[in-house]
Structures are given as structure tokens and as C-alpha cells.
Write a protein that holds these residues in place. Structure first.
Motif, PDB file in Angstrom:
ATOM      1  N   CYS A  95      27.280  51.748  39.979  1.00  0.00           N
ATOM      2  CA  CYS A  95      27.130  50.781  41.067  1.00  0.00           C
ATOM      3  C   CYS A  95      26.053  51.296  42.011  1.00  0.00           C
ATOM      4  O   CYS A  95      26.118  52.462  42.459  1.00  0.00           O
ATOM      5  CB  CYS A  95      28.448  50.595  41.808  1.00  0.00           C
ATOM      6  SG  CYS A  95      28.363  49.384  43.159  1.00  0.00           S
ATOM      7  N   ALA A 135      35.019  39.460  38.701  1.00  0.00           N
ATOM      8  CA  ALA A 135      35.011  40.424  37.610  1.00  0.00           C
ATOM      9  C   ALA A 135      33.800  40.204  36.717  1.00  0.00           C
ATOM     10  O   ALA A 135      33.304  39.081  36.581  1.00  0.00           O
ATOM     11  CB  ALA A 135      36.290  40.310  36.781  1.00  0.00           C
ATOM     12  N   TRP A 146      25.807  46.184  39.874  1.00  0.00           N
ATOM     13  CA  TRP A 146      26.586  46.987  38.929  1.00  0.00           C
ATOM     14  C   TRP A 146      25.823  47.054  37.615  1.00  0.00           C
ATOM     15  O   TRP A 146      25.181  46.074  37.200  1.00  0.00           O
ATOM     16  CB  TRP A 146      27.952  46.351  38.688  1.00  0.00           C
ATOM     17  CG  TRP A 146      28.872  46.426  39.870  1.00  0.00           C
ATOM     18  CD1 TRP A 146      28.867  45.598  40.960  1.00  0.00           C
ATOM     19  CD2 TRP A 146      29.915  47.372  40.079  1.00  0.00           C
ATOM     20  NE1 TRP A 146      29.852  45.972  41.837  1.00  0.00           N
ATOM     21  CE2 TRP A 146      30.508  47.065  41.328  1.00  0.00           C
ATOM     22  CE3 TRP A 146      30.411  48.449  39.349  1.00  0.00           C
ATOM     23  CZ2 TRP A 146      31.579  47.790  41.843  1.00  0.00           C
ATOM     24  CZ3 TRP A 146      31.473  49.172  39.861  1.00  0.00           C
ATOM     25  CH2 TRP A 146      32.043  48.845  41.095  1.00  0.00           C
ATOM     26  N   ARG A 202      38.155  48.253  40.066  1.00  0.00           N
ATOM     27  CA  ARG A 202      38.663  48.784  38.795  1.00  0.00           C
ATOM     28  C   ARG A 202      37.554  48.683  37.761  1.00  0.00           C
ATOM     29  O   ARG A 202      36.853  47.665  37.689  1.00  0.00           O
ATOM     30  CB  ARG A 202      39.890  48.006  38.334  1.00  0.00           C
ATOM     31  CG  ARG A 202      41.089  48.130  39.254  1.00  0.00           C
ATOM     32  CD  ARG A 202      42.264  47.289  38.755  1.00  0.00           C
ATOM     33  NE  ARG A 202      41.959  45.854  38.737  1.00  0.00           N
ATOM     34  CZ  ARG A 202      42.035  45.053  39.798  1.00  0.00           C
ATOM     35  NH1 ARG A 202      42.362  45.546  40.987  1.00  0.00           N
ATOM     36  NH2 ARG A 202      41.769  43.767  39.698  1.00  0.00           N
ATOM     37  N   CYS A 203      37.414  49.712  36.941  1.00  0.00           N
ATOM     38  CA  CYS A 203      36.419  49.657  35.876  1.00  0.00           C
ATOM     39  C   CYS A 203      36.866  50.563  34.738  1.00  0.00           C
ATOM     40  O   CYS A 203      37.752  51.400  34.898  1.00  0.00           O
ATOM     41  CB  CYS A 203      35.037  50.062  36.384  1.00  0.00           C
ATOM     42  SG  CYS A 203      34.955  51.692  37.120  1.00  0.00           S
ATOM     43  N   TRP A 263      32.939  41.404  32.718  1.00  0.00           N
ATOM     44  CA  TRP A 263      33.462  42.032  31.503  1.00  0.00           C
ATOM     45  C   TRP A 263      32.475  41.861  30.358  1.00  0.00           C
ATOM     46  O   TRP A 263      31.728  40.885  30.294  1.00  0.00           O
ATOM     47  CB  TRP A 263      34.771  41.362  31.059  1.00  0.00           C
ATOM     48  CG  TRP A 263      35.895  41.356  32.028  1.00  0.00           C
ATOM     49  CD1 TRP A 263      36.198  42.302  32.958  1.00  0.00           C
ATOM     50  CD2 TRP A 263      36.899  40.343  32.158  1.00  0.00           C
ATOM     51  NE1 TRP A 263      37.326  41.947  33.654  1.00  0.00           N
ATOM     52  CE2 TRP A 263      37.787  40.758  33.183  1.00  0.00           C
ATOM     53  CE3 TRP A 263      37.153  39.141  31.494  1.00  0.00           C
ATOM     54  CZ2 TRP A 263      38.881  39.987  33.570  1.00  0.00           C
ATOM     55  CZ3 TRP A 263      38.245  38.371  31.881  1.00  0.00           C
ATOM     56  CH2 TRP A 263      39.095  38.798  32.908  1.00  0.00           C
ATOM     57  N   ILE A 295      29.206  53.359  33.434  1.00  0.00           N
ATOM     58  CA  ILE A 295      29.190  52.261  34.400  1.00  0.00           C
ATOM     59  C   ILE A 295      28.725  52.815  35.731  1.00  0.00           C
ATOM     60  O   ILE A 295      29.123  53.923  36.147  1.00  0.00           O
ATOM     61  CB  ILE A 295      30.586  51.627  34.541  1.00  0.00           C
ATOM     62  CG1 ILE A 295      31.040  51.033  33.188  1.00  0.00           C
ATOM     63  CG2 ILE A 295      30.600  50.542  35.631  1.00  0.00           C
ATOM     64  CD1 ILE A 295      32.497  50.594  33.170  1.00  0.00           C
ATOM     65  N   VAL A 312      25.836  48.792  33.404  1.00  0.00           N
ATOM     66  CA  VAL A 312      26.566  49.436  32.317  1.00  0.00           C
ATOM     67  C   VAL A 312      25.608  49.673  31.166  1.00  0.00           C
ATOM     68  O   VAL A 312      24.765  48.824  30.861  1.00  0.00           O
ATOM     69  CB  VAL A 312      27.781  48.593  31.866  1.00  0.00           C
ATOM     70  CG1 VAL A 312      27.361  47.193  31.414  1.00  0.00           C
ATOM     71  CG2 VAL A 312      28.547  49.286  30.750  1.00  0.00           C
ATOM     72  N   CYS A 324      35.218  46.787  30.965  1.00  0.00           N
ATOM     73  CA  CYS A 324      35.410  46.186  32.283  1.00  0.00           C
ATOM     74  C   CYS A 324      34.379  46.818  33.212  1.00  0.00           C
ATOM     75  O   CYS A 324      34.552  47.958  33.660  1.00  0.00           O
ATOM     76  CB  CYS A 324      36.835  46.416  32.783  1.00  0.00           C
ATOM     77  SG  CYS A 324      37.117  45.808  34.460  1.00  0.00           S
ATOM     78  N   VAL A 325      33.291  46.104  33.464  1.00  0.00           N
ATOM     79  CA  VAL A 325      32.247  46.638  34.339  1.00  0.00           C
ATOM     80  C   VAL A 325      32.796  46.786  35.752  1.00  0.00           C
ATOM     81  O   VAL A 325      32.602  47.810  36.407  1.00  0.00           O
ATOM     82  CB  VAL A 325      31.005  45.739  34.307  1.00  0.00           C
ATOM     83  CG1 VAL A 325      29.887  46.340  35.170  1.00  0.00           C
ATOM     84  CG2 VAL A 325      30.509  45.547  32.869  1.00  0.00           C
ATOM     85  N   PHE A 326      33.506  45.770  36.214  1.00  0.00           N
ATOM     86  CA  PHE A 326      34.247  45.887  37.477  1.00  0.00           C
ATOM     87  C   PHE A 326      35.206  44.718  37.622  1.00  0.00           C
ATOM     88  O   PHE A 326      35.001  43.646  37.051  1.00  0.00           O
ATOM     89  CB  PHE A 326      33.319  45.957  38.698  1.00  0.00           C
ATOM     90  CG  PHE A 326      32.574  44.676  38.989  1.00  0.00           C
ATOM     91  CD1 PHE A 326      33.178  43.625  39.675  1.00  0.00           C
ATOM     92  CD2 PHE A 326      31.261  44.515  38.596  1.00  0.00           C
ATOM     93  CE1 PHE A 326      32.501  42.454  39.941  1.00  0.00           C
ATOM     94  CE2 PHE A 326      30.564  43.346  38.864  1.00  0.00           C
ATOM     95  CZ  PHE A 326      31.198  42.299  39.535  1.00  0.00           C
ATOM     96  N   GLU A 327      36.238  44.944  38.373  1.00  0.00           N
ATOM     97  CA  GLU A 327      37.126  43.918  38.901  1.00  0.00           C
ATOM     98  C   GLU A 327      37.300  44.234  40.382  1.00  0.00           C
ATOM     99  O   GLU A 327      37.717  45.342  40.743  1.00  0.00           O
ATOM    100  CB  GLU A 327      38.482  43.929  38.202  1.00  0.00           C
ATOM    101  CG  GLU A 327      38.414  43.571  36.731  1.00  0.00           C
ATOM    102  CD  GLU A 327      39.727  43.753  35.992  1.00  0.00           C
ATOM    103  OE1 GLU A 327      39.822  43.264  34.844  1.00  0.00           O
ATOM    104  OE2 GLU A 327      40.641  44.408  36.538  1.00  0.00           O
TER     105      GLU A 327
END
Length: 262
Positions: free
Chosen positions: A212, A134, A199, A169-170, A136, A210, A201, A152-155
Motif C-alpha cells: 500500500c 474490497a 494498493w 485485511r489482506c 480481490w 501486497i 500486488v 485478497c489485495v485488501f478489504e
């Protein structure tokens, strides 16, 4: 969602780290996960070099749970700030549950904590069972406990990494910030997430975007408007696997960041 992500600013980034020879710079990174809520033997990151550049975040067989109360949960994390109140207090960054109290008082270190700007993070996600990588941006909260929202940039769960695509998830998490609304989305991105990919943001008064690999995957008109620390985390969630499964890992290849104005 579709569209091209904005190009990087024309000026040099304020932070630019490729983790040469696996080195974690202590002028930029706190190599612990939210150390105020636990003790050093449980918060310290496990890392190794990933070739000439890049750092490998590790989960090792003997690694302790971040907090006994949170077991089973092990984590290796790099973050760009740290803040806490005195031992026993409820003040500290990312108090994500109301019962948390400071166990280890830490001096405030704002190594990089912009209120708006841009971050590009190049990673290779983990494909190891039970792991999640992740990134964040989380409110430091040194000014007010209300300043606790998260981008949350990504999980990325290891189970979501497929051949040629990844489910991630973002979005935004309000936590205790009543000025924000939680807006998390599951996105499928056509990349090999087990290989190096980037990624990005951008956030500020105009909102949060955000992306990718140069494509927009999330946008919102909302954005936290206070200092945020960058966190790059590898978690193992759930019971330990067999000894042959360790170490589990993910790679952080590069991090670049710009504080506003861009």
C-alpha cells in the motif's frame, strides 16, 4: 511488515483504466457481481462518474440484496471475467458456499485473467456505515473447480478508516484449493484511506507480495497458479440505514495491470 514495494514494470501496462467521465469499459469490465449465482436485477452494479476520471461505486436505497438467501447484503462490483456452467449446475467462479447453484447461465468472458503478474489499484474507501470496499483476485475456475483460490489485495471496512490510518485485511484465501493455505492478516497502514491511495500486488512462482502506497504489508511464498479475475467490490452488509444515508459510495480512480513476465 516493512520494505519498499517493487517499482512498476518499465513497459506499458496490459490494462490501464482511469474510468474517463465515469465510463465502465465493456471490453474490460463485467459490471455485475458473480451474476451466475443470482439474477440480473440483483447482480448489476450501480455506478456514477467521479469527476473527469474515476468511477463511483454506489449502494442505493432501492438496491436489492445480491441474493435473497444472503440478505442483508447489497453490492456493486466490477470484475474482469465471468464463467458459469448451465442453470442448476455447481460450476462457476467463486462458488464460496457449497449450496450455490447457477441461476443465470452466462457466457465465458476472460477479459483479463492472468495466472501471474501485477495490479495497481487506486481507490478512495467508503466511510459510510456498514460498507466495505474490497479488491480481490479470484480463480475463474473454467479449467477446474479446484482453481478457486483468492488473493485478497485488501478489504477495508468503513469502521476501520481513521484519521491518518486504516485497518485492512489482506492475504490469501484457499477456499476449495487444497494446494493453498488460508493466510489472512489484519494490517494497520498509515494512509488517509478516505482519500485516493494505491494498493499493489505482485504474484507468481516466487509467491505473493501486497503493498500500500509503496510499502509492503503482506508477503507469502505461496500463490495461485491459474487464471485469476480482478474484482473491485463495494458491499453494504447489514440492515439498511435511514434514507438520508444513501447513496453510499467508494471511488475507483485507476486500475493498471501487467501479465507476467514483468
Amino acid at each position: 511488515m516493512d520494505g519498499l514495494f517493487p517499482r512498476a514494470p518499465g513497459r506499458a501496462p496490459d490494462i490501464d483504466d482511469v474510468f474517463a467521465d465515469g465510463r465502465v469499459r465493456d471490453d474490460l469490465w463485467v459490471a455485475e457481481y458473480l451474476p451466475q449465482w443470482t439474477v440480473p436485477s440483483r447482480s448489476a452494479a450501480r455506478v456514477a462518474a467521479a469527476g473527469a476520471s474515476g468511477v463511483r461505486l454506489l449502494i442505493e436505497e432501492d438496491q436489492l440484496d445480491w441474493r435473497e438467501e444472503d440478505a442483508p447484503l447489497r453490492v456493486s462490483n466490477l470484475q474482469t471475467a465471468v464463467f458459469s456452467g448451465p442453470v442448476g449446475s455447481a460450476r462457476g467462479t467463486h462458488r464460496h458456499r457449497p449450496e450455490l447453484r447457477v441461476r443465470t447461465a452466462v457466457p465465458t468472458r476472460l477479459l483479463w485473467a492472468p495466472s501471474s503478474g501485477r495490479v495497481d489499484v487506486t481507490v478512495s474507501a467508503s466511510v459510510d456505515e456498514g460498507c466495505m470496499l474490497a479488491v480481490w483476485l479470484v480463480g475463474v475456475e473454467q479449467g477446474s473447480a479446484r482453481d478457486c483460490g483468492e488473493i485478497c489485495v485488501f478489504e477495508i471496512d468503513a469502521a476501520g478508516v481513521g484519521a491518518g490510518s486504516v485497518v485492512a485485511r489482506c492475504g490469501l484465501k484457499a477456499h476449495g484449493d487444497d494446494r493453498l493455505a488460508t493466510d489472512m492478516r489484519s494490517v494497520t497502514v498509515p494512509v488517509d484511506a478516505a482519500g485516493a491511495h494505491t494498493w499493489s500486488v505482485e504474484w507468481g512462482p516466487a509467491g505473493t507480495v501486497i503493498g500500500c502506497e509503496g510499502r509492503v504489508v503482506f508477503s507469502s511464498s505461496a500463490s495461485p497458479a491459474y487464471p485469476l479475475q480482478l474484482m473491485v467490490d463495494l458491499f453494504e452488509i447489514g440492515p439498511r440505514s435511514g434514507a438520508s444515508a444513501y447513496p453510499k459510495s467508494a471511488v475507483v480512480h485507476a486500475v493498471r495491470g501487467w501479465s507476467a513476465p514483468l
